[in-house]
Enzyme design. Structure first.
Site, mmCIF file in Angstrom:
data_model
loop_
_atom_site.group_PDB
_atom_site.id
_atom_site.type_symbol
_atom_site.label_atom_id
_atom_site.label_comp_id
_atom_site.label_asym_id
_atom_site.label_seq_id
_atom_site.Cartn_x
_atom_site.Cartn_y
_atom_site.Cartn_z
ATOM 1 N N ASP A 139 0.869 -1.164 0.000
ATOM 2 C CA ASP A 139 0.000 0.000 0.000
ATOM 3 C C ASP A 139 0.912 1.222 0.000
ATOM 4 O O ASP A 139 1.778 1.351 0.887
ATOM 5 C CB ASP A 139 -0.896 0.039 1.234
ATOM 6 C CG ASP A 139 -1.924 -1.082 1.259
ATOM 7 O OD1 ASP A 139 -2.181 -1.679 0.199
ATOM 8 O OD2 ASP A 139 -2.462 -1.359 2.351
ATOM 9 N N GLU A 221 -8.823 0.010 -4.924
ATOM 10 C CA GLU A 221 -7.956 0.770 -4.018
ATOM 11 C C GLU A 221 -6.805 1.372 -4.822
ATOM 12 O O GLU A 221 -5.904 0.642 -5.250
ATOM 13 C CB GLU A 221 -7.402 -0.131 -2.911
ATOM 14 C CG GLU A 221 -8.479 -0.752 -2.031
ATOM 15 C CD GLU A 221 -7.941 -1.744 -1.019
ATOM 16 O OE1 GLU A 221 -8.690 -2.095 -0.091
ATOM 17 O OE2 GLU A 221 -6.770 -2.166 -1.148
#
Length: 243
Positions: A139, A221
């Site tokens: 991430d 995402e």
């Protein structure tokens, strides 16, 4: 004799990772790290199990490719910022337990303003088996090194939810991608229509620079990337201080 003893002592103090894993700082210390699950600034509101240190741990090949990304970005006055890297399976289980505890706090709702947290797994925003646990999922975001990134998160302050204007959201010292990190909302979908042209350009830049090294983005995402073929088994070793 003394030198050998010193080497043995240093080796004993250095955390031993499973074969193939490295601390990203040992590959490229210039990559900024903001490891959210090692502190309170995340959707759970506390450190997750297994995060004993705010360190990015990855498979070595992943780290080498991230270094290449960073070198390209540096020429543009930009940097990567890591939010999460390897994630112990015990931390994934911690997320599952959190989603089922029946409580919803205002801080938690900042991250999922449109859904009940019990729905986050069903809707694909959190996975019960995470690629992060293989060391091959990440991430991350981009930082403009020429901008003022001095604002810091204040746990006592009330912020707008993760879909709000960047001036109302909790600060994270990065470019405006249209939502905050870990925002469970359709606005976080990489190709969301509800973001500005400037926000879309930042997302496209991140996807492009990562894709050049083989990383694949998760469509729900904008911050999540994985490296196909570099995963394998899921691990549960804790993330400990590098030294």
């Amino acid at each position: 004799m003394f030198a050998a003893a010193c080497l043995a002592s240093a080796a004993a103090q250095t955390p031993k990772l499973p074969a193939g894993f490295v601390y990203l700082r040992d590959i490229d210390p210039t990559i900024i790290q903001d490891m959210r699950y090692a502190g309170p600034n995340n959707f759970v509101g506390r450190p997750l199990r297994g995060y004993q240190a705010a360190e990015c741990v990855v498979k070595r090949e992943v780290g080498v490719l991230l270094k290449s990304v960073q070198e390209e970005l540096a020429l543009q006055g930009l940097s990567l910022k890591m939010f999460d890297c390897y994630r112990p399976t015990r931390a994934v289980a911690d997320m599952v337990a959190w989603s089922r505890d029946g409580r919803e706090t205002p801080a938690q709702k900042r991250y999922n303003p449109s859904f009940s947290k019990a729905d986050l797994f069903r809707l694909g925003y959190i996975a019960e088996r995470s690629g992060h646990s293989t060391g091959a999922a990440l991430d991350l975001t981009l930082v403009d090194l020429k901008a003022d990134n001095s604002a810091t998160f204040d746990p006592a302050k009330e912020y707008g939810d993760c879909t709000a204007n960047v001036n109302l959201r909790a600060p994270d010292g990065s470019v405006d991608m249209g939502t905050g990190y870990d925002c469970s909302d359709v606005k976080s979908h990489t190709s969301a229509k509800s973001i500005t042209a400037a926000q879309r350009r930042w997302r496209e830049k991140l996807v492009l620079v990562m894709a050049r090294r083989g990383f694949v983005n998760y469509s729900k995402e904008w911050w999540h990337f994985s490296l196909p073929g570099a995963g394998g088994q899921a691990y549960d070793f804790p993330i400990t201080p590098r030294k």
